[in-house]
Design a protein around this motif. Structure first.
Motif, PDB file in Angstrom:
ATOM      1  N   LEU A  29       0.842  -1.186   0.000  1.00 53.38           N
ATOM      2  CA  LEU A  29       0.000   0.000   0.000  1.00 53.38           C
ATOM      3  C   LEU A  29       0.879   1.238   0.000  1.00 53.38           C
ATOM      4  N   GLU A  30       0.426   2.277  -0.687  1.00 51.71           N
ATOM      5  CA  GLU A  30       1.093   3.572  -0.610  1.00 51.71           C
ATOM      6  C   GLU A  30       0.067   4.626  -0.216  1.00 51.71           C
ATOM      7  N   VAL A  31       0.335   5.287   0.911  1.00 54.28           N
ATOM      8  CA  VAL A  31      -0.519   6.353   1.406  1.00 54.28           C
ATOM      9  C   VAL A  31       0.101   7.680   0.978  1.00 54.28           C
ATOM     10  N   GLY A  32      -0.642   8.461   0.221  1.00 52.97           N
ATOM     11  CA  GLY A  32      -0.170   9.770  -0.221  1.00 52.97           C
ATOM     12  C   GLY A  32      -0.728  10.859   0.665  1.00 52.97           C
ATOM     13  N   SER A  47      -4.650  10.192  -0.584  1.00 57.57           N
ATOM     14  CA  SER A  47      -5.091   9.002  -1.307  1.00 57.57           C
ATOM     15  C   SER A  47      -4.335   7.781  -0.814  1.00 57.57           C
ATOM     16  N   LEU A  48      -4.911   6.618  -1.066  1.00 61.14           N
ATOM     17  CA  LEU A  48      -4.264   5.346  -0.754  1.00 61.14           C
ATOM     18  C   LEU A  48      -4.419   4.445  -1.970  1.00 61.14           C
ATOM     19  N   VAL A  49      -3.305   3.827  -2.387  1.00 56.44           N
ATOM     20  CA  VAL A  49      -3.326   2.929  -3.540  1.00 56.44           C
ATOM     21  C   VAL A  49      -2.875   1.545  -3.094  1.00 56.44           C
ATOM     22  N   TYR A  50      -3.637   0.541  -3.509  1.00 59.95           N
ATOM     23  CA  TYR A  50      -3.272  -0.856  -3.243  1.00 59.95           C
ATOM     24  C   TYR A  50      -2.675  -1.441  -4.512  1.00 59.95           C
ATOM     25  N   TYR A  51      -1.411  -1.908  -4.421  1.00 60.80           N
ATOM     26  CA  TYR A  51      -0.711  -2.532  -5.540  1.00 60.80           C
ATOM     27  C   TYR A  51      -0.610  -4.035  -5.300  1.00 60.80           C
ATOM     28  N   ASP A  52      -0.821  -4.811  -6.354  1.00 55.88           N
ATOM     29  CA  ASP A  52      -0.683  -6.260  -6.212  1.00 55.88           C
ATOM     30  C   ASP A  52       0.790  -6.663  -6.290  1.00 55.88           C
ATOM     31  N   ALA A  53       1.056  -7.965  -6.283  1.00 55.97           N
ATOM     32  CA  ALA A  53       2.435  -8.463  -6.232  1.00 55.97           C
ATOM     33  C   ALA A  53       3.262  -8.055  -7.448  1.00 55.97           C
ATOM     34  N   ARG A  54       2.596  -7.780  -8.564  1.00 54.76           N
ATOM     35  CA  ARG A  54       3.303  -7.335  -9.769  1.00 54.76           C
ATOM     36  C   ARG A  54       3.484  -5.826  -9.813  1.00 54.76           C
ATOM     37  N   GLY A  55       2.875  -5.123  -8.860  1.00 56.48           N
ATOM     38  CA  GLY A  55       2.964  -3.674  -8.847  1.00 56.48           C
ATOM     39  C   GLY A  55       1.870  -2.988  -9.634  1.00 56.48           C
ATOM     40  N   VAL A  56       0.817  -3.730  -9.964  1.00 53.87           N
ATOM     41  CA  VAL A  56      -0.313  -3.146 -10.679  1.00 53.87           C
ATOM     42  C   VAL A  56      -1.281  -2.541  -9.660  1.00 53.87           C
ATOM     43  N   ALA A  57      -1.684  -1.294  -9.888  1.00 51.09           N
ATOM     44  CA  ALA A  57      -2.625  -0.634  -8.988  1.00 51.09           C
ATOM     45  C   ALA A  57      -3.997  -1.294  -9.110  1.00 51.09           C
ATOM     46  N   ARG A 117       5.619   8.979   8.960  1.00 52.67           N
ATOM     47  CA  ARG A 117       6.081   8.730   7.597  1.00 52.67           C
ATOM     48  C   ARG A 117       6.867   7.430   7.522  1.00 52.67           C
ATOM     49  N   GLY A 118       7.121   7.011   6.295  1.00 51.69           N
ATOM     50  CA  GLY A 118       8.012   5.888   6.063  1.00 51.69           C
ATOM     51  C   GLY A 118       7.315   4.539   5.983  1.00 51.69           C
ATOM     52  N   TRP A 119       8.161   3.492   6.041  1.00 47.92           N
ATOM     53  CA  TRP A 119       7.679   2.123   5.842  1.00 47.92           C
ATOM     54  C   TRP A 119       7.094   1.534   7.117  1.00 47.92           C
ATOM     55  N   HIS A 120       5.944   0.914   6.938  1.00 47.98           N
ATOM     56  CA  HIS A 120       5.244   0.217   8.010  1.00 47.98           C
ATOM     57  C   HIS A 120       4.792  -1.142   7.492  1.00 47.98           C
ATOM     58  N   ARG A 121       4.280  -1.954   8.409  1.00 48.50           N
ATOM     59  CA  ARG A 121       3.597  -3.192   8.039  1.00 48.50           C
ATOM     60  C   ARG A 121       2.320  -3.309   8.842  1.00 48.50           C
ATOM     61  N   VAL A 122       1.353  -4.006   8.265  1.00 53.51           N
ATOM     62  CA  VAL A 122       0.131  -4.325   9.005  1.00 53.51           C
ATOM     63  C   VAL A 122       0.483  -5.425   9.996  1.00 53.51           C
ATOM     64  N   CYS A 123       0.342  -5.110  11.283  1.00 55.40           N
ATOM     65  CA  CYS A 123       0.698  -6.080  12.327  1.00 55.40           C
ATOM     66  C   CYS A 123      -0.504  -6.776  12.930  1.00 55.40           C
ATOM     67  N   LEU A 180       3.688   2.081   2.782  1.00 62.59           N
ATOM     68  CA  LEU A 180       4.535   3.267   2.739  1.00 62.59           C
ATOM     69  C   LEU A 180       3.663   4.499   2.912  1.00 62.59           C
ATOM     70  N   ILE A 181       3.976   5.302   3.928  1.00 64.76           N
ATOM     71  CA  ILE A 181       3.300   6.596   4.100  1.00 64.76           C
ATOM     72  C   ILE A 181       4.233   7.652   3.531  1.00 64.76           C
ATOM     73  N   ASN A 182       3.838   8.205   2.409  1.00 67.00           N
ATOM     74  CA  ASN A 182       4.691   9.076   1.594  1.00 67.00           C
ATOM     75  C   ASN A 182       4.179  10.511   1.692  1.00 67.00           C
ATOM     76  N   GLU A 183       4.945  11.376   2.348  1.00 67.25           N
ATOM     77  CA  GLU A 183       4.496  12.755   2.538  1.00 67.25           C
ATOM     78  C   GLU A 183       4.572  13.575   1.253  1.00 67.25           C
ATOM     79  N   ASN A 184       5.299  13.102   0.250  1.00 72.01           N
ATOM     80  CA  ASN A 184       5.495  13.870  -0.978  1.00 72.01           C
ATOM     81  C   ASN A 184       4.543  13.474  -2.098  1.00 72.01           C
ATOM     82  N   LEU A 185       3.766  12.429  -1.869  1.00 74.39           N
ATOM     83  CA  LEU A 185       2.839  11.964  -2.920  1.00 74.39           C
ATOM     84  C   LEU A 185       1.483  12.651  -2.766  1.00 74.39           C
TER      85      LEU A 185
END
Length: 214
Positions: free
Chosen positions: A56-59, A64-74, A98-104, A209-214
């Motif tokens: 996941l990438e959180v902008g 916005s939040l985008v879910y990408y599959d294993a191939r990187g397709v949104a 910010r930065g990299w996290h995981r769902v725990c 990834l929580i991305n402050e620049n996206l």
């Protein structure tokens, strides 16, 4: 003179037909494609943290939040709401880390939309707009929780900057939330139907990834 023009036009047409017949299917396709408006390939964004895995990438800028599959397709795109106080990792800052996290941890599987989750316990109560009017300052956590662990020591993991200890979630929120603008106290707020859909597609260990620049 007219006959000469007709013969010249016929000769040009014969040359054009012969050229088209001589071209291979690939060449013909190339010529046709070059005459059309170019269309870019589907957006591919492989996981840079754990290659070959969904993420996941959180902008923060785009809310916005985008879910990408294993191939990187949104595969899914959601409007969200991050912290009103902006970004930051400090405890009690009420900012989105910010930065990299995981769902725990995942909480709320199967419960009805709008169910109130209080201190990570599913309650028998449901959110309503009237209830929010009575308690307008309440930070309603509804429907599902994806609880995040920071993966970057010293930045969002450990000490006073630990995202897990700060209880940073992706969670459902009420109808009063102005999605698309930052309104939360640090978490990532989502519409109830969106967090249900995302919850069903994901599992523990998912990179975020929580991305402050996206």
């Amino acid at each position: 003179m007219m006959n000469r023009h007709i013969r010249l036009l016929a000769a040009l047409l014969l040359v054009s037909v012969a050229g088209a017949q001589a071209a291979t299917p690939g060449e013909t396709d190339f010529v046709l494609a070059s005459q059309q408006q170019p269309v870019g390939p589907a957006s591919i964004k492989p996981n840079p943290y754990t290659p070959g895995m969904p993420w996941l990438e959180v902008g923060v800028r785009s809310q916005s939040l985008v879910y990408y599959d294993a191939r990187g397709v949104a595969r899914a795109h959601y409007q969200i709401s991050t912290a009103r106080n902006g970004v930051g990792e400090r405890e009690n800052s009420y900012q989105t880390p910010r930065g990299w996290h995981r769902v725990c941890e995942r909480i709320g599987d199967g419960i009805e939309p709008g169910t109130i989750i209080y201190r990570r316990q599913v309650t028998p109560w449901k959110y309503t707009p009237q209830l929010h009017q009575e308690y307008p300052d309440k930070d309603w956590i509804l429907t599902r929780i994806l609880w995040l662990c920071g993966m970057e020591p010293g930045k969002n993991q450990g000490g006073e900057v630990d995202s897990y200890d700060r209880a940073i979630y992706l969670h459902g929120a009420g109808e009063h939330v102005a999605f698309g603008t930052p309104t939360s106290r640090g978490c990532v707020r989502m519409r109830n139907e969106d967090i249900i859909e995302l919850f069903a597609q994901t599992s523990n260990g998912l990179d975020v990834l929580i991305n402050e620049n996206l």
